[in-house]
Write a protein that holds these residues in place. Structure first.
Motif, PDB file in Angstrom:
ATOM      1  N   GLY A 270       0.821  -0.989   0.004  1.00  0.00           N
ATOM      2  CA  GLY A 270      -0.137  -0.008  -0.048  1.00  0.00           C
ATOM      3  C   GLY A 270       0.804   1.180   0.136  1.00  0.00           C
ATOM      4  N   TRP A 271       0.367   2.288  -0.694  1.00  0.00           N
ATOM      5  CA  TRP A 271       0.964   3.381  -0.875  1.00  0.00           C
ATOM      6  C   TRP A 271       0.641   4.451   0.560  1.00  0.00           C
ATOM      7  N   VAL A 272       1.712   4.829   1.345  1.00  0.00           N
ATOM      8  CA  VAL A 272       1.547   5.662   2.600  1.00  0.00           C
ATOM      9  C   VAL A 272       2.301   6.930   2.335  1.00  0.00           C
ATOM     10  N   SER A 273       1.858   7.847   3.099  1.00  0.00           N
ATOM     11  CA  SER A 273       2.605   9.237   3.087  1.00  0.00           C
ATOM     12  C   SER A 273       2.593   9.584   4.547  1.00  0.00           C
TER      13      SER A 273
ATOM     14  N   SER B  45      -6.565  -8.566   0.641  1.00  0.00           N
ATOM     15  CA  SER B  45      -6.023  -8.915  -0.609  1.00  0.00           C
ATOM     16  C   SER B  45      -7.063  -8.085  -1.818  1.00  0.00           C
ATOM     17  N   MET B  46      -6.421  -8.038  -2.678  1.00  0.00           N
ATOM     18  CA  MET B  46      -6.918  -7.473  -3.752  1.00  0.00           C
ATOM     19  C   MET B  46      -8.073  -8.114  -4.704  1.00  0.00           C
TER      20      MET B  46
ATOM     21  N   ALA C  26      -0.080  -3.469  -5.879  1.00  0.00           N
ATOM     22  CA  ALA C  26      -0.792  -2.441  -4.980  1.00  0.00           C
ATOM     23  C   ALA C  26      -2.243  -1.767  -5.597  1.00  0.00           C
ATOM     24  N   CYS C  27      -3.000  -1.516  -4.580  1.00  0.00           N
ATOM     25  CA  CYS C  27      -4.142  -0.909  -5.009  1.00  0.00           C
ATOM     26  C   CYS C  27      -4.412   0.389  -3.850  1.00  0.00           C
ATOM     27  N   LEU C  28      -4.169   1.503  -4.266  1.00  0.00           N
ATOM     28  CA  LEU C  28      -4.417   2.678  -3.467  1.00  0.00           C
ATOM     29  C   LEU C  28      -5.860   3.047  -3.459  1.00  0.00           C
TER      30      LEU C  28
ATOM     31  N   LEU D 266      -9.691   3.849  -7.349  1.00  0.00           N
ATOM     32  CA  LEU D 266      -8.907   2.634  -7.005  1.00  0.00           C
ATOM     33  C   LEU D 266      -7.849   2.969  -8.184  1.00  0.00           C
ATOM     34  N   THR D 267      -6.635   3.029  -7.613  1.00  0.00           N
ATOM     35  CA  THR D 267      -5.294   3.149  -8.690  1.00  0.00           C
ATOM     36  C   THR D 267      -4.441   1.770  -8.506  1.00  0.00           C
ATOM     37  N   LEU D 268      -4.671   0.822  -9.503  1.00  0.00           N
ATOM     38  CA  LEU D 268      -3.953  -0.171  -9.722  1.00  0.00           C
ATOM     39  C   LEU D 268      -2.380  -0.010  -9.881  1.00  0.00           C
TER      40      LEU D 268
END
Ligand code: MD6
Ligand code: FE
Length: 195
Positions: free
Chosen positions: A54-57, A77-78, A98-100, A189-191
């Motif tokens: 997962g993308w995190v900031s 899971s995706m 990854a799916c954000l 959703l961005t894959l």
């Protein structure tokens, strides 16, 4: 713009309903949270993730990680529908890792940015819109004129090839334009291939 691909209405109404149910079920264990920028400013968008990464900031920067930053648990899971959509629309030989998941409510927006945190910028990023219509802005990687288009529920787009590093963002979301999300708003959703 060469490499920007757009499939309006890619998901049927029933496919949208099913996908939203899967995402909201995943969000029971991986709740939406509001990240902060490396400079400490809260995002107006709330986020969670699906899949191995997962993308995190946060104050330490932007990155992909295998666990939810608030719960510490692995991301859910995706959904298979997303993996199939990626395969069928992008044709990329490897599955997304990854799916954000971005949730826009009220005045939430997303400033112009480039997706740069993935290891291989050759791999596409595929975006699925659910719920209220967004006003999406996109322009060349090196700067210059942008154009605006609307992303409605069920629309899918992708940044591929020469558009992979395009600058893009969400100017605003049109409240009440869709009844799909129970409390209103938009879920995107961005894959990606993160690693
Ligand atoms: C959004 N989308 O639609 C934000 N990134 O809410 C993105 O940031 C995005 O639409 C990479 C590729 C396609 C996108
Ligand atoms: Fe992006």
């Amino acid at each position: 713009m060469e490499g920007f691909r757009f499939w309006p209405g890619a998901l049927s109404a029933s496919a949208q309903t099913e996908l939203l149910a899967e995402v909201l079920a995943a969000a029971e264990t991986a709740p939406f949270y509001r990240p902060v920028t490396p400079g400490g400013r809260p995002f107006s968008v709330e986020m969670t993730g699906l899949g191995p990464l997962g993308w995190v900031s946060d104050r330490a920067g932007y990155r992909y990680q295998p666990t939810h930053p608030v719960t510490g648990a692995p991301w859910p899971s995706m959904p298979q529908t997303l993996r199939h959509l990626w395969r069928d629309l992008t044709g990329w030989p490897e599955p997304p890792d990854a799916c954000l998941v971005n949730r826009y409510r009220g005045p939430a927006r997303m400033g112009l940015h480039q997706d740069l945190d993935e290891r291989d910028h050759g791999a596409p990023v595929l975006s699925v819109s659910l719920g209220d219509t967004a006003v999406f802005r996109i322009g060349p990687a090196g700067g210059g004129p942008t154009r605006s288009l609307r992303l409605a529920s069920g629309d899918v787009c992708a940044l591929t090839g020469p558009a992979r590093l395009a600058r893009h963002g969400i100017d605003r979301v049109i409240a009440g334009s869709s009844g799909l999300v129970p409390d209103g708003g938009r879920i995107n959703l961005t894959l990606r291939r993160a690693l």
